[in-house]
Design a protein around this motif. Structure first.
Motif, PDB file in Angstrom:
ATOM      1  N   MET A  98       0.318   2.641  -4.426  1.00 41.56           N
ATOM      2  CA  MET A  98       1.311   1.626  -3.865  1.00 41.56           C
ATOM      3  C   MET A  98       2.471   1.475  -4.717  1.00 41.56           C
ATOM      4  O   MET A  98       2.611   1.254  -5.849  1.00 41.56           O
ATOM      5  CB  MET A  98       0.526   0.253  -3.776  1.00 41.56           C
ATOM      6  N   LYS A  99       3.635   1.325  -3.977  1.00 38.74           N
ATOM      7  CA  LYS A  99       4.901   0.933  -4.645  1.00 38.74           C
ATOM      8  C   LYS A  99       5.329  -0.556  -4.358  1.00 38.74           C
ATOM      9  O   LYS A  99       5.122  -0.695  -3.064  1.00 38.74           O
ATOM     10  CB  LYS A  99       6.020   2.036  -4.028  1.00 38.74           C
ATOM     11  N   TYR A 150       9.612   0.800  -0.715  1.00 42.92           N
ATOM     12  CA  TYR A 150       8.411   0.147  -1.278  1.00 42.92           C
ATOM     13  C   TYR A 150       7.415  -0.391  -0.363  1.00 42.92           C
ATOM     14  O   TYR A 150       7.755  -0.826   0.736  1.00 42.92           O
ATOM     15  CB  TYR A 150       8.801  -0.803  -2.227  1.00 42.92           C
ATOM     16  N   ASP A 151       6.149  -0.444  -0.520  1.00 41.00           N
ATOM     17  CA  ASP A 151       4.945  -0.773   0.262  1.00 41.00           C
ATOM     18  C   ASP A 151       4.972  -2.201   0.528  1.00 41.00           C
ATOM     19  O   ASP A 151       4.679  -2.773   1.640  1.00 41.00           O
ATOM     20  CB  ASP A 151       3.838   0.046  -0.030  1.00 41.00           C
ATOM     21  N   LYS A 159       6.953  -1.642   8.572  1.00 43.58           N
ATOM     22  CA  LYS A 159       5.649  -1.080   8.020  1.00 43.58           C
ATOM     23  C   LYS A 159       5.473  -1.708   6.469  1.00 43.58           C
ATOM     24  O   LYS A 159       4.218  -1.716   5.861  1.00 43.58           O
ATOM     25  CB  LYS A 159       5.866   0.498   7.661  1.00 43.58           C
ATOM     26  N   GLN A 160       6.322  -2.434   6.044  1.00 46.28           N
ATOM     27  CA  GLN A 160       6.346  -3.241   4.558  1.00 46.28           C
ATOM     28  C   GLN A 160       5.508  -4.495   4.961  1.00 46.28           C
ATOM     29  O   GLN A 160       5.688  -5.177   5.800  1.00 46.28           O
ATOM     30  CB  GLN A 160       7.648  -3.636   4.073  1.00 46.28           C
ATOM     31  N   GLN A 205      -4.091  -3.464   4.821  1.00 45.63           N
ATOM     32  CA  GLN A 205      -3.016  -4.017   3.984  1.00 45.63           C
ATOM     33  C   GLN A 205      -3.501  -5.264   3.076  1.00 45.63           C
ATOM     34  O   GLN A 205      -3.277  -5.361   2.067  1.00 45.63           O
ATOM     35  CB  GLN A 205      -1.863  -4.428   4.956  1.00 45.63           C
TER      36      GLN A 205
END
Length: 267
Positions: free
Chosen positions: A1-2, A62-63, A88-89, A140
């Motif tokens: 994960m970022k 970034y995630d 998506k974040q 998530q």
């Protein structure tokens, strides 16, 4: 994960260091956004993947975005973040008093988790309660939960409003313990001890008492009774506490913190 961390104060960096300690994130997968130039200099020893002073397009890569700025700074930060955040974040807020709905409205973004950690998270011994918007899917949520658990333990709340009580009980809780410890040390000094000796006696008593609570197969009332023999010194102290309604004062103070947290959440 970022992970992008916006606001790299004590709590934001406590999270970052915990993630690294348990190999949950690599250093090169961090983006640290810190506007203070002095703070930027102190962060160079951390050797982050990217260190910047502004919220730019790179944030969208970034995630997870962790918001750990001061609540009063969120207005300006939110407007900048709104320009780059992607559907998506996931946004994880550890700002006190800013509701999920307010964050969603400011950012124009739905997937938001709001968490309330406390300062022992800096030692990996914190407790964090968190709530999530319906748009955060279970996968998530589990990933974020694993990250939070690196700072200690966590509790998921279905009702976000309970975070006001969490703020009062555990978020502010360390200060209550520090307050009691300070008073006990001052009493020791009044009785003739050097401050260092009084502090050692009190802090080790606190530490040992914590472990008794955690390991003894007894209720708190039973633990108190085990120390307070009839007609003894502990009973004399407890009677004075009761005469001054110390327990009620503590409870009223915690409720006052809850009320204030609710006021801040409403803006």
């Amino acid at each position: 994960m970022k992970i992008a961390i916006i606001g790299c104060g004590n709590m934001g960096m406590a999270f970052a260091r915990a993630f690294l300690k348990f190999d949950l994130v690599k250093k090169e997968d961090f983006l640290l956004v810190e506007k203070s130039t002095d703070r930027q200099e102190s962060l160079t020893s951390f050797q982050p993947g990217v260190l910047t002073g502004v919220i730019g397009p790179q944030v969208s890569e970034y995630d997870l975005i962790i918001l750990s700025v001061k609540p009063q700074d969120f207005g300006a930060v939110g407007q900048s973040l709104k320009e780059v955040v992607q559907p998506k974040q996931v946004v994880l807020s550890i700002m006190a008093g800013i509701t999920i709905q307010s964050i969603q409205h400011t950012l124009g973004h739905k997937a938001v988790i709001r968490a309330m950690p406390n300062t022992p998270a800096m030692l990996g011994m914190g407790i964090t309660a968190y709530a999530a918007s319906p748009e955060v899917d279970i996968q998530q949520l589990r990933k974020v939960e694993n990250l939070i658990n690196a700072t200690g333990r966590s509790v998921f709340l279905e009702n976000e409003e309970q975070l006001n009580a969490v703020t009062a009980l555990s978020g502010s809780g360390p200060a209550y313990f520090f307050y009691v410890v300070k008073a006990m040390i001052e009493a020791g000094k009044q009785m003739g001890f050097e401050e260092s000796v009084a502090a050692l006696l009190v802090k080790q008593t606190m530490l040992g008492s914590y472990h008794l609570i955690n390991t003894a197969d007894k209720s708190l009332d039973e633990l108190i009774k085990a120390v307070a023999s009839k007609g003894g010194t502990t009973e004399a102290a407890l009677r004075q506490f009761e005469a001054g309604s110390l327990d009620e004062t503590l409870k009223q103070g915690i409720v006052a913190a809850q009320i204030r947290s609710a006021e801040l959440s409403k803006g």
